[in-house]
Design a protein around this motif. Structure first.
Motif, PDB file in Angstrom:
ATOM      1  N   UNK A 184       0.822  -1.211   0.000  1.00  0.00           N
ATOM      2  CA  UNK A 184       0.000   0.000   0.000  1.00  0.00           C
ATOM      3  C   UNK A 184       0.856   1.261   0.000  1.00  0.00           C
ATOM      4  N   UNK A 185       2.039   1.171   0.629  1.00  0.00           N
ATOM      5  CA  UNK A 185       2.919   2.346   0.660  1.00  0.00           C
ATOM      6  C   UNK A 185       3.374   2.733  -0.742  1.00  0.00           C
ATOM      7  N   UNK A 189      -3.789   4.157   2.425  1.00  0.00           N
ATOM      8  CA  UNK A 189      -3.912   3.736   3.812  1.00  0.00           C
ATOM      9  C   UNK A 189      -5.160   2.893   3.997  1.00  0.00           C
ATOM     10  N   UNK A 190      -5.192   2.107   5.052  1.00  0.00           N
ATOM     11  CA  UNK A 190      -6.289   1.162   5.306  1.00  0.00           C
ATOM     12  C   UNK A 190      -7.372   1.845   6.130  1.00  0.00           C
ATOM     13  N   UNK A 191      -8.624   1.674   5.699  1.00  0.00           N
ATOM     14  CA  UNK A 191      -9.768   2.075   6.508  1.00  0.00           C
ATOM     15  C   UNK A 191     -10.575   0.872   6.978  1.00  0.00           C
ATOM     16  N   UNK A 192     -10.581  -0.210   6.204  1.00  0.00           N
ATOM     17  CA  UNK A 192     -11.277  -1.435   6.583  1.00  0.00           C
ATOM     18  C   UNK A 192     -10.419  -2.625   6.210  1.00  0.00           C
ATOM     19  N   UNK A 193     -10.185  -3.507   7.184  1.00  0.00           N
ATOM     20  CA  UNK A 193      -9.282  -4.633   7.005  1.00  0.00           C
ATOM     21  C   UNK A 193     -10.015  -5.911   7.388  1.00  0.00           C
ATOM     22  N   UNK A 194      -9.929  -6.933   6.525  1.00  0.00           N
ATOM     23  CA  UNK A 194     -10.605  -8.204   6.782  1.00  0.00           C
ATOM     24  C   UNK A 194      -9.595  -9.353   6.727  1.00  0.00           C
ATOM     25  N   UNK A 221      -3.172   8.105   1.333  1.00  0.00           N
ATOM     26  CA  UNK A 221      -2.338   8.416   2.495  1.00  0.00           C
ATOM     27  C   UNK A 221      -0.918   8.610   2.000  1.00  0.00           C
ATOM     28  N   UNK A 222      -0.570   9.861   1.801  1.00  0.00           N
ATOM     29  CA  UNK A 222       0.767  10.170   1.311  1.00  0.00           C
ATOM     30  C   UNK A 222       1.759  10.170   2.458  1.00  0.00           C
TER      31      UNK A 222
END
Length: 506
Positions: free
Chosen positions: A271-272, A277-282, A339-340
């Motif tokens: 992701x970087x 950036x993560x808002x929901x993770x499963x 998300x910078x």
């Protein structure tokens, strides 16, 4: 619509992966080796090695006595799984419904798809020929059921297409090894003379179950289509998803957390690169019986810090039943936001750090629910009751505006409806030596000082019923008991002068 299943058996997947990169090994005996304790054994062998009597599971020392020139490479099960997943992704051009069968098999449900490839025969032939062009040794078959396709492909009938509703005839002459039974059961059937699948057709299901177990009846019925066999179809891989397949099932929370930590490192690094950036993770925990447990967490703001994210799973992983063991973990960022990379702020610059507060909100929201964590955000209004709005702390803006520090104090508690003060006399312009007594909440209050006034005018461009009386003069009143009351005076032409309590100070 008739169901049709293709099965692909990639018998030499591990060795084929190496040979594709090292063509010189193609025409010579070759094996992958692995260690178990102090023993080195053959994990996989190619066709040339099998032809001279070298088989999978044989000790390397024994294999060297048969063929001193045997070429070997260390086995890499993780690379084999990645290679298999790449093949699955390529096979999706034929059907979106694909299920894995161990480390070397693939089921493809082609129901309703064959006409797009000029029929079933042309489709299967084209699929197998293209895989062989990739340097893979593959065997495939097509039938009405997954069990029948598996048996045909693994019994040497490469490229076999069993006609619709003729599964029993297609399987009758195949060995009972094609029923996917255990080694002990298969040997018992052979010893009793029941060497082919067709030999079981005339036996009653009750006698089969009593003598060989319920599993034998179930596998036979699945192969013939008398019992439905659900396949664990693989969902198409998301761009923000990582998978870990385990050689042995795991059962403990600590083992799951260790695997999750590795998956989070991989996902956050990916992701970087995309500045997300993560808002929901499963997290999907897939058990050996193809059932799964799903654990989901969310964040108040975009986040890709593995150490912070793994804390959110701490309480939820404990509630997942491992069953007979977990063999695969799938971690997916279901919702992402930009998300910078940000420059870290020096501690002495006086800029507030939002990290600890964001972590606290994340942990509370995942325990209590995202709709139960609220916060105040500044609003564009100078009226006290409109100067802020209540919003969800979990789904608010990433960088909310700051509250403006006013030159005069504001109450820490503001009443939604101002309280009319009865018996409060009007004050003179000078507040020196001020004293007043009035009832409040069924008790007398004696005021000893008065500070003010502060005049607040209504917003003329809005029709607010609460402010139709015009401008208000606000005062801070300090009682003998120590209370600080925020009161205002309002003059009405008909009712005269009135005093109201609007808030309480600290």
């Amino acid at each position: 619509m008739k169901r049709r299943i293709v099965y692909l058996w990639l018998k030499s997947l591990g060795t084929d992966r190496i040979i594709r990169r090292t063509p010189a090994l193609r025409d010579r005996p070759f094996a992958l080796v692995a260690e178990s304790g102090n023993r080195v054994f053959l994990y996989a062998v190619n066709r040339q090695a099998e032809e001279i009597g070298i088989g999978q599971g044989m000790l390397l020392a024994s294999a060297r006595t048969i063929c001193p020139e045997l070429a070997t490479r260390p086995a890499d099960m993780r690379a084999d799984w990645a290679f298999l997943e790449a093949i699955v992704a390529w096979c999706r051009r034929y059907s979106p419904l694909i299920a894995l069968d161990g480390p070397d098999g693939i089921f493809i449900d082609i129901t309703g798809c064959a006409h797009l490839f000029s029929g079933e025969r042309a489709m299967l032939d084209g699929l197998l020929s293209k895989l062989r062009l990739f340097g893979l040794e593959v065997s495939g078959a097509l039938a009405d059921t997954a069990g029948a396709a598996w048996a045909l492909a693994r019994s040497g009938l490469n490229g076999e297409v069993a006609p619709h509703q003729e599964t029993a005839n297609a399987l009758a002459h195949l060995p009972v090894d094609g029923l996917r039974l255990g080694t002990e059961t298969t040997e018992t059937l052979h010893r009793l003379g029941l060497k082919t699948i067709g030999a079981l057709y005339g036996l009653s299901r009750a006698s089969l179950a009593a003598r060989f177990g319920r599993e034998t009846v179930r596998r036979l019925d699945q192969a013939l289509g008398a019992e439905h066999e659900p396949l664990p179809f693989e969902a198409e891989r998301s761009a923000h998803q990582v998978v870990m397949r385990l050689a042995e099932p795991i059962y403990t929370v600590s083992a799951v957390e260790a695997c999750l930590a590795r998956l989070l490192d991989q996902l956050c690094a990916r992701l970087e690169k995309h500045q997300l950036g993560i808002r929901r993770l499963e997290l999907k925990l897939i058990r050996v019986d193809n059932t799964q447990g799903v654990v989901g967490v969310g964040t108040a703001t975009p986040n890709r810090a593995p150490k912070e994210l793994i804390r959110l799973f701490a309480d939820k992983i404990e509630k997942v039943d491992a069953g007979f063991g977990i063999e695969r973990l799938v971690l997916e960022a279901a919702v992402t936001e930009a998300l910078t990379a940000a420059q870290e702020v020096l501690a002495d610059e006086g800029v507030p750090q939002a990290g600890p507060l964001g972590n606290l909100i994340d942990r509370l929201a995942n325990r209590l629910g995202f709709d139960h964590i609220l916060r105040f955000a500044p609003a564009d209004s100078h009226l006290p009751e409109k100067a802020s709005v209540v919003s969800s702390a979990s789904f608010g803006p990433q960088a909310p505006g700051a509250f403006v520090r006013l030159p005069v104090p504001r109450p820490v508690r503001l009443f939604k409806t101002p309280l009319l003060l009865h018996g409060f006399e009007a004050v003179a312009a000078s507040t020196s030596g001020f004293t007043a007594s009035f009832p409040l909440w069924r008790r007398p209050v004696t005021a000893r000082s008065l500070q003010g006034p502060e005049r607040i005018s209504p917003e003329w461009w809005l029709d607010d019923p609460a402010w139709r009386g015009g401008a208000r003069d606000y005062w801070w009143l300090e009682a003998m008991s120590g209370e600080r009351l925020w009161v205002y005076r309002q003059t009405d032409r008909l009712a005269g002068e009135k005093w109201f309590l609007h808030g309480l100070g600290a």
